[in-house]
Design a protein around this motif. Structure first.
Motif, PDB file in Angstrom:
ATOM      1  N   ASP A  73       0.936  -1.260  -0.115  1.00 45.81           N
ATOM      2  CA  ASP A  73      -0.160  -0.175  -0.032  1.00 45.81           C
ATOM      3  C   ASP A  73       0.689   1.307  -0.173  1.00 45.81           C
ATOM      4  O   ASP A  73       2.202   1.285   0.067  1.00 45.81           O
ATOM      5  CB  ASP A  73      -1.066  -0.011   1.062  1.00 45.81           C
ATOM      6  N   SER A  78     -11.035   0.987  -2.918  1.00 47.58           N
ATOM      7  CA  SER A  78      -9.828   0.241  -2.071  1.00 47.58           C
ATOM      8  C   SER A  78     -10.163  -0.562  -1.099  1.00 47.58           C
ATOM      9  O   SER A  78     -11.727  -0.760  -0.647  1.00 47.58           O
ATOM     10  CB  SER A  78      -9.174   1.519  -1.063  1.00 47.58           C
ATOM     11  N   VAL A 105      -5.326  -1.464   0.097  1.00 44.26           N
ATOM     12  CA  VAL A 105      -4.991  -1.750  -1.433  1.00 44.26           C
ATOM     13  C   VAL A 105      -6.115  -1.372  -2.481  1.00 44.26           C
ATOM     14  O   VAL A 105      -7.178  -1.982  -2.290  1.00 44.26           O
ATOM     15  CB  VAL A 105      -4.459  -3.284  -1.710  1.00 44.26           C
ATOM     16  N   HIS A 162      -5.437  -3.016  -8.171  1.00 42.40           N
ATOM     17  CA  HIS A 162      -4.273  -3.793  -7.649  1.00 42.40           C
ATOM     18  C   HIS A 162      -4.347  -5.153  -7.270  1.00 42.40           C
ATOM     19  O   HIS A 162      -3.420  -5.962  -7.621  1.00 42.40           O
ATOM     20  CB  HIS A 162      -3.494  -2.940  -6.653  1.00 42.40           C
ATOM     21  N   ARG A 219      -4.660  -7.322 -10.334  1.00 42.93           N
ATOM     22  CA  ARG A 219      -3.357  -7.439 -11.087  1.00 42.93           C
ATOM     23  C   ARG A 219      -2.718  -8.457 -10.268  1.00 42.93           C
ATOM     24  O   ARG A 219      -1.906  -9.444 -10.705  1.00 42.93           O
ATOM     25  CB  ARG A 219      -2.700  -6.201 -10.963  1.00 42.93           C
TER      26      ARG A 219
END
Length: 152
Positions: free
Chosen positions: A7, A104, A130, A134, A137
């Motif tokens: 993060d 997030s 996070v 992200h 991915r």
């Protein structure tokens, strides 16, 4: 390829499969159900950053099916559909979802046993915020990494 969950505040977790715990075992040997549990244990290299503290571990802490479940859980967490907790047979690693807001996900990664910093005995938690993108991915990178470690 690795699984990287970091993060903006510098906290994070990186995981990479090093090898099968028992590379010589190749599959169905169990007399009852045709499945050899020992053939599917993975030795995982981990690196954790918790503020100013950084440590690494190497432990047989995931099975091939658990490693795949981790990728699925991350995808579901990114989409807001994951169960609140993800745990594994070995208590070295666990993940928990807190709140989700603003694209997030608030995660807590817990470490115990062989995944703890040297000299520590009590479980340790690391909080991460996070972005959902992200997480997606990270799930894809982890899934790609796991192609080299199929269930046997």
């Amino acid at each position: 390829m690795t699984l990287r969950l970091h993060d903006a505040s510098g906290h994070g977790l990186t995981l990479r499969v090093a090898h099968y715990e028992h590379p010589d075992r190749t599959g169905p040997l169990d007399h009852h159900d045709g499945y050899d549990d020992d053939a599917n244990w993975l030795v995982v290299d981990g690196e954790v950053v918790d503020g100013g503290r950084r440590w690494a571990f190497r432990a047989p802490c995931l099975t091939t099916s658990e490693a795949g479940a981790l990728a699925h859980w991350l995808r579901e967490a990114a989409a807001g559909r994951a169960p609140a907790r993800l745990g594994f047979v070995e208590p070295c690693l666990g993940l928990r979802i807190g709140r989700q807001a603003g694209g997030s996900v608030h995660l807590t990664a817990t470490f115990a046993s062989r995944a703890l910093p040297p000299g520590e005995e009590a479980p340790r938690a690391v909080a991460l915020v996070v972005p959902s993108a992200h997480l997606r991915r990270a799930a894809e990178a982890w899934s790609e990494h796991l192609l080299a470690y199929p269930e046997r």
